[in-house]
Motif scaffolding. Structure first.
Motif, PDB file in Angstrom:
ATOM      1  N   CYS A  15       0.829  -1.204   0.000  1.00 11.17           N
ATOM      2  CA  CYS A  15       0.000   0.000   0.000  1.00 11.17           C
ATOM      3  C   CYS A  15       0.867   1.260   0.000  1.00 11.17           C
ATOM      4  O   CYS A  15       0.576   2.225  -0.715  1.00 11.17           O
ATOM      5  CB  CYS A  15      -0.919  -0.017   1.214  1.00 11.17           C
ATOM      6  N   LEU A  16       1.924   1.249   0.803  1.00  6.97           N
ATOM      7  CA  LEU A  16       2.818   2.411   0.849  1.00  6.97           C
ATOM      8  C   LEU A  16       3.525   2.642  -0.482  1.00  6.97           C
ATOM      9  O   LEU A  16       3.679   3.785  -0.918  1.00  6.97           O
ATOM     10  CB  LEU A  16       3.849   2.235   1.958  1.00  6.97           C
ATOM     11  N   LYS A  17       3.960   1.575  -1.136  1.00  5.32           N
ATOM     12  CA  LYS A  17       4.657   1.706  -2.420  1.00  5.32           C
ATOM     13  C   LYS A  17       3.784   2.359  -3.483  1.00  5.32           C
ATOM     14  O   LYS A  17       4.283   3.069  -4.344  1.00  5.32           O
ATOM     15  CB  LYS A  17       5.094   0.328  -2.926  1.00  5.32           C
ATOM     16  N   HIS A  18       2.481   2.086  -3.417  1.00  5.74           N
ATOM     17  CA  HIS A  18       1.569   2.612  -4.432  1.00  5.74           C
ATOM     18  C   HIS A  18       0.845   3.880  -4.005  1.00  5.74           C
ATOM     19  O   HIS A  18      -0.044   4.361  -4.713  1.00  5.74           O
ATOM     20  CB  HIS A  18       0.556   1.533  -4.816  1.00  5.74           C
ATOM     21  N   SER A  19       1.223   4.447  -2.883  1.00  8.27           N
ATOM     22  CA  SER A  19       0.566   5.673  -2.414  1.00  8.27           C
ATOM     23  C   SER A  19       1.147   6.890  -3.135  1.00  8.27           C
ATOM     24  O   SER A  19       2.251   6.859  -3.684  1.00  8.27           O
ATOM     25  CB  SER A  19       0.742   5.830  -0.907  1.00  8.27           C
ATOM     26  N   ASP A  20       0.408   7.993  -3.127  1.00  7.41           N
ATOM     27  CA  ASP A  20       0.871   9.233  -3.753  1.00  7.41           C
ATOM     28  C   ASP A  20       2.101   9.791  -3.038  1.00  7.41           C
ATOM     29  O   ASP A  20       2.948  10.435  -3.660  1.00  7.41           O
ATOM     30  CB  ASP A  20      -0.236  10.284  -3.742  1.00  7.41           C
ATOM     31  N   CYS A  21       2.193   9.548  -1.756  1.00  9.01           N
ATOM     32  CA  CYS A  21       3.327  10.044  -0.977  1.00  9.01           C
ATOM     33  C   CYS A  21       4.650   9.492  -1.511  1.00  9.01           C
ATOM     34  O   CYS A  21       5.652  10.198  -1.566  1.00  9.01           O
ATOM     35  CB  CYS A  21       3.142   9.651   0.494  1.00  9.01           C
ATOM     36  N   MET A  23       4.853   7.574  -4.710  1.00  9.74           N
ATOM     37  CA  MET A  23       4.882   7.615  -6.176  1.00  9.74           C
ATOM     38  C   MET A  23       5.047   9.034  -6.729  1.00  9.74           C
ATOM     39  O   MET A  23       5.890   9.259  -7.586  1.00  9.74           O
ATOM     40  CB  MET A  23       3.593   7.000  -6.737  1.00  9.74           C
ATOM     41  N   LYS A  24       4.259   9.979  -6.248  1.00 10.21           N
ATOM     42  CA  LYS A  24       4.273  11.316  -6.826  1.00 10.21           C
ATOM     43  C   LYS A  24       5.239  12.267  -6.129  1.00 10.21           C
ATOM     44  O   LYS A  24       5.890  13.077  -6.771  1.00 10.21           O
ATOM     45  CB  LYS A  24       2.865  11.913  -6.806  1.00 10.21           C
ATOM     46  N   GLN A  25       5.319  12.158  -4.792  1.00  9.91           N
ATOM     47  CA  GLN A  25       6.173  13.084  -4.045  1.00  9.91           C
ATOM     48  C   GLN A  25       7.594  12.570  -3.876  1.00  9.91           C
ATOM     49  O   GLN A  25       8.483  13.335  -3.498  1.00  9.91           O
ATOM     50  CB  GLN A  25       5.547  13.366  -2.675  1.00  9.91           C
ATOM     51  N   GLY A  26       7.818  11.289  -4.149  1.00 10.86           N
ATOM     52  CA  GLY A  26       9.173  10.734  -4.099  1.00 10.86           C
ATOM     53  C   GLY A  26       9.723  10.502  -2.696  1.00 10.86           C
ATOM     54  O   GLY A  26      10.933  10.371  -2.526  1.00 10.86           O
ATOM     55  N   ASP A  31       9.457   7.331   5.575  1.00 10.60           N
ATOM     56  CA  ASP A  31       9.232   8.756   5.797  1.00 10.60           C
ATOM     57  C   ASP A  31       7.738   9.083   5.733  1.00 10.60           C
ATOM     58  O   ASP A  31       7.246   9.907   6.495  1.00 10.60           O
ATOM     59  CB  ASP A  31      10.009   9.570   4.763  1.00 10.60           C
ATOM     60  N   CYS A  32       7.046   8.416   4.836  1.00 11.55           N
ATOM     61  CA  CYS A  32       5.596   8.634   4.739  1.00 11.55           C
ATOM     62  C   CYS A  32       4.891   8.172   6.010  1.00 11.55           C
ATOM     63  O   CYS A  32       3.963   8.825   6.475  1.00 11.55           O
ATOM     64  CB  CYS A  32       5.039   7.881   3.530  1.00 11.55           C
ATOM     65  N   LEU A  33       5.334   7.053   6.566  1.00  7.94           N
ATOM     66  CA  LEU A  33       4.726   6.553   7.804  1.00  7.94           C
ATOM     67  C   LEU A  33       4.988   7.479   8.983  1.00  7.94           C
ATOM     68  O   LEU A  33       4.125   7.682   9.828  1.00  7.94           O
ATOM     69  CB  LEU A  33       5.259   5.163   8.136  1.00  7.94           C
ATOM     70  N   LYS A  34       6.183   8.048   9.041  1.00  8.98           N
ATOM     71  CA  LYS A  34       6.569   8.868  10.188  1.00  8.98           C
ATOM     72  C   LYS A  34       6.075  10.309  10.080  1.00  8.98           C
ATOM     73  O   LYS A  34       5.583  10.875  11.053  1.00  8.98           O
ATOM     74  CB  LYS A  34       8.081   8.871  10.357  1.00  8.98           C
ATOM     75  N   ASN A  35       6.217  10.908   8.905  1.00  7.97           N
ATOM     76  CA  ASN A  35       5.995  12.353   8.781  1.00  7.97           C
ATOM     77  C   ASN A  35       4.798  12.767   7.933  1.00  7.97           C
ATOM     78  O   ASN A  35       4.384  13.928   7.994  1.00  7.97           O
ATOM     79  CB  ASN A  35       7.251  13.014   8.206  1.00  7.97           C
TER      80      ASN A  35
END
Length: 90
Positions: A15-21, A23-26, A31-35
């Motif tokens: 799910c994290l790999k395919h999220s916009d955080c 895929m789009k924001q790089g 980092d997406c989980l924490k911040n």
């Protein structure tokens, strides 16, 4: 980690790999989980919570089963009578 939580962890990673955080924001998935938790889809947030609950359940000693459970019969009256006493109760 126990194999019981491995399926949840794999689903969270996917799910994290395919999220916009990511895929789009790089950003990195960690980092997406924490911040950037608020930017993740509801599915990823639910999987994160389920993974946490699974890991916590493995460590919670109150939920651990160390032996076979003993079944207790509540409200059962002992109906055993001696042969001599049977005349008294008839």
């Amino acid at each position: 980690m126990s194999s019981s939580c491995q399926g949840l962890l794999d689903a969270l990673k996917d799910c994290l790999k395919h999220s916009d955080c990511v895929m789009k924001q790089g950003n990195l998935p960690s980092d997406c989980l924490k911040n950037h938790m608020e930017e993740l889809p509801e599915e990823c947030r639910s999987l994160r919570k389920a993974t946490f609950e699974c890991k916590r359940g493995m460590l919670d000693m109150r939920k651990r089963q160390t032996s076979f459970p003993i079944k207790v019969r509540v409200g059962v009256v002992n109906t055993y009578r001696k042969k001599d006493d049977s005349a008294k109760y008839s």
